[in-house]
Design a protein around this motif. Structure first.
Motif, PDB file in Angstrom:
ATOM      1  N   ALA A 215       0.811  -1.217   0.000  1.00 27.48           N
ATOM      2  CA  ALA A 215       0.000   0.000   0.000  1.00 27.48           C
ATOM      3  C   ALA A 215       0.845   1.267   0.000  1.00 27.48           C
ATOM      4  O   ALA A 215       0.325   2.364   0.247  1.00 27.48           O
ATOM      5  CB  ALA A 215      -0.931  -0.007   1.208  1.00 27.48           C
ATOM      6  N   GLY A 216       2.136   1.126  -0.248  1.00 31.76           N
ATOM      7  CA  GLY A 216       2.999   2.288  -0.396  1.00 31.76           C
ATOM      8  C   GLY A 216       3.724   2.740   0.842  1.00 31.76           C
ATOM      9  O   GLY A 216       4.404   3.776   0.827  1.00 31.76           O
ATOM     10  N   ALA A 235      -6.743   3.370  -0.087  1.00 31.31           N
ATOM     11  CA  ALA A 235      -6.908   3.961  -1.416  1.00 31.31           C
ATOM     12  C   ALA A 235      -5.817   3.471  -2.364  1.00 31.31           C
ATOM     13  O   ALA A 235      -6.084   3.237  -3.560  1.00 31.31           O
ATOM     14  CB  ALA A 235      -6.884   5.485  -1.323  1.00 31.31           C
ATOM     15  N   GLU A 236      -4.595   3.291  -1.846  1.00 30.91           N
ATOM     16  CA  GLU A 236      -3.509   2.763  -2.674  1.00 30.91           C
ATOM     17  C   GLU A 236      -3.821   1.359  -3.169  1.00 30.91           C
ATOM     18  O   GLU A 236      -3.342   0.939  -4.228  1.00 30.91           O
ATOM     19  CB  GLU A 236      -2.196   2.745  -1.881  1.00 30.91           C
ATOM     20  CG  GLU A 236      -1.588   4.107  -1.641  1.00 30.91           C
ATOM     21  CD  GLU A 236      -1.005   4.716  -2.906  1.00 30.91           C
ATOM     22  OE1 GLU A 236      -0.518   3.940  -3.775  1.00 30.91           O
ATOM     23  OE2 GLU A 236      -1.044   5.956  -3.044  1.00 30.91           O
ATOM     24  N   LEU A 237      -4.619   0.624  -2.399  1.00 30.78           N
ATOM     25  CA  LEU A 237      -5.007  -0.724  -2.787  1.00 30.78           C
ATOM     26  C   LEU A 237      -6.291  -0.741  -3.613  1.00 30.78           C
ATOM     27  O   LEU A 237      -6.790  -1.819  -3.964  1.00 30.78           O
ATOM     28  CB  LEU A 237      -5.185  -1.603  -1.539  1.00 30.78           C
ATOM     29  CG  LEU A 237      -3.941  -1.803  -0.673  1.00 30.78           C
ATOM     30  CD1 LEU A 237      -4.289  -2.626   0.572  1.00 30.78           C
ATOM     31  CD2 LEU A 237      -2.814  -2.466  -1.455  1.00 30.78           C
ATOM     32  N   GLY A 238      -6.828   0.433  -3.916  1.00 24.32           N
ATOM     33  CA  GLY A 238      -8.044   0.513  -4.720  1.00 24.32           C
ATOM     34  C   GLY A 238      -9.307   0.213  -3.948  1.00 24.32           C
ATOM     35  O   GLY A 238     -10.328  -0.167  -4.526  1.00 24.32           O
ATOM     36  N   THR A 239      -9.256   0.423  -2.642  1.00 19.18           N
ATOM     37  CA  THR A 239     -10.387   0.122  -1.762  1.00 19.18           C
ATOM     38  C   THR A 239     -10.935   1.414  -1.165  1.00 19.18           C
ATOM     39  O   THR A 239     -10.177   2.346  -0.900  1.00 19.18           O
ATOM     40  CB  THR A 239      -9.936  -0.829  -0.631  1.00 19.18           C
ATOM     41  OG1 THR A 239      -9.372  -1.998  -1.213  1.00 19.18           O
ATOM     42  CG2 THR A 239     -11.101  -1.230   0.249  1.00 19.18           C
ATOM     43  N   GLY A 240     -12.226   1.447  -0.930  1.00 18.34           N
ATOM     44  CA  GLY A 240     -12.844   2.613  -0.334  1.00 18.34           C
ATOM     45  C   GLY A 240     -12.451   2.797   1.112  1.00 18.34           C
ATOM     46  O   GLY A 240     -11.857   1.906   1.736  1.00 18.34           O
TER      47      GLY A 240
END
Length: 292
Positions: A215-216, A235-240
């Motif tokens: 996740a950065g 958010a880095e993982l594309g999750t809300g």
């Protein structure tokens, strides 16, 4: 093992604790469905016992769930071709190790493992409180598994499961977790000790730092202690985002982030085929999902 796994419908992460006592702030359980916008804690605010987690796995686990367990599922074996070199009763594989730990700790309440590490032979291999270091503990940080060496190569600093001292020690969590794995009795396969089945739920060992890195975040800054940090990582993982603001316990944030990470990571063929994972390593030491 399959090239990639897309069949799971749910993803759970369990931040575990080997601490003394019945109920633990250090245990957190998070779950996300394949189409859910964000992960959520299971029973938020609840203070879990290890026995309750076992019961949840046996009776409440949703169908087709990939379960990540934040603890070591075995001990170092490959370096000496034994878990406990020099001990005639040293188990030959991970499942036999789990059975031994559970049997020797049968009188320990709350799935604790104190009687195992105090055993006259086993204690020779552990570093315990009070300056008690067994003559077979090894040098420095202690013996590491092959998967933990792979974590080192990725920039992490894993600790030996034979070390029971210090805030970062993972040995107690691992040993108490082995009691849970034994009591699952094969009803929940544990990869890679068990082959990955074509259907149903599966448990894997996780290292939450690997999820944070994906996740950065750096290995040194893997802990997230407020909702802003957690939601940025999600958010880095594309999750809300997860609803909330201000501080959050890192046990909860670890579980939430890792559940979200598992949802994406399960589709990566490389994670199911790490270079160092042989049949012998799978049978004895196991592997950390996400270590390459």
């Amino acid at each position: 093992m399959p090239q990639g796994v897309t069949r799971f419908r749910h993803f759970a992460a369990i931040d575990w604790s080997g601490a003394a006592g019945e109920r633990h702030r250090g245990i957190a359980l998070a779950l996300i469905g394949a189409n859910d916008p964000a992960p959520a804690l299971v029973r938020p605010g609840h203070r879990w016992s290890r026995g309750e987690v076992l019961d949840w796995l046996l009776h409440d686990l949703p169908d087709d769930t990939l379960v990540g367990f934040d603890m070591g599922i075995s001990l170092a074996f490959a370096d000496h071709s034994a878990f406990f070199p020099g001990w005639a009763d040293s188990p030959g594989d991970a499942r036999a190790l789990w059975a031994m730990v559970d049997a020797l700790c049968a009188a320990d309440p709350h799935l604790a493992a104190s009687r195992f590490v105090d055993h006259p032979e086993a204690s020779r291999h552990f570093r315990r409180h009070g300056g008690r270091e067994g003559d077979r503990f090894g040098r420095g940080r202690g013996r590491l598994r092959v998967t933990e060496r792979a974590q080192e190569a990725m920039g992490c600093k894993p600790y030996s499961n034979f070390n029971l001292v210090g805030a970062a020690q993972v040995g107690k969590s691992s040993l108490t977790g082995m009691r849970v794995l034994h009591r699952l009795g094969g009803r929940l396969p544990v990869w890679p000790i068990d082959p990955l089945p074509a259907r149903g739920s599966v448990a894997v060992e996780i290292y939450t730092t690997l999820a944070a890195m994906a996740a950065g975040r750096s290995a040194a800054k893997s802990k997230m202690r407020d909702y802003t940090e957690l939601n940025a990582a999600l958010a880095e993982l594309g999750t809300g985002p997860v609803a909330g603001e201000g501080p959050i316990a890192d046990h909860a944030s670890d579980a939430l982030l890792t559940a979200a990470w598992l949802r994406g990571a399960a589709h990566d063929p490389a994670l199911w085929h790490p270079a160092g994972l042989t049949e012998e390593i799978a049978r004895t030491e196991g592997w950390t999902f996400g270590a390459r």
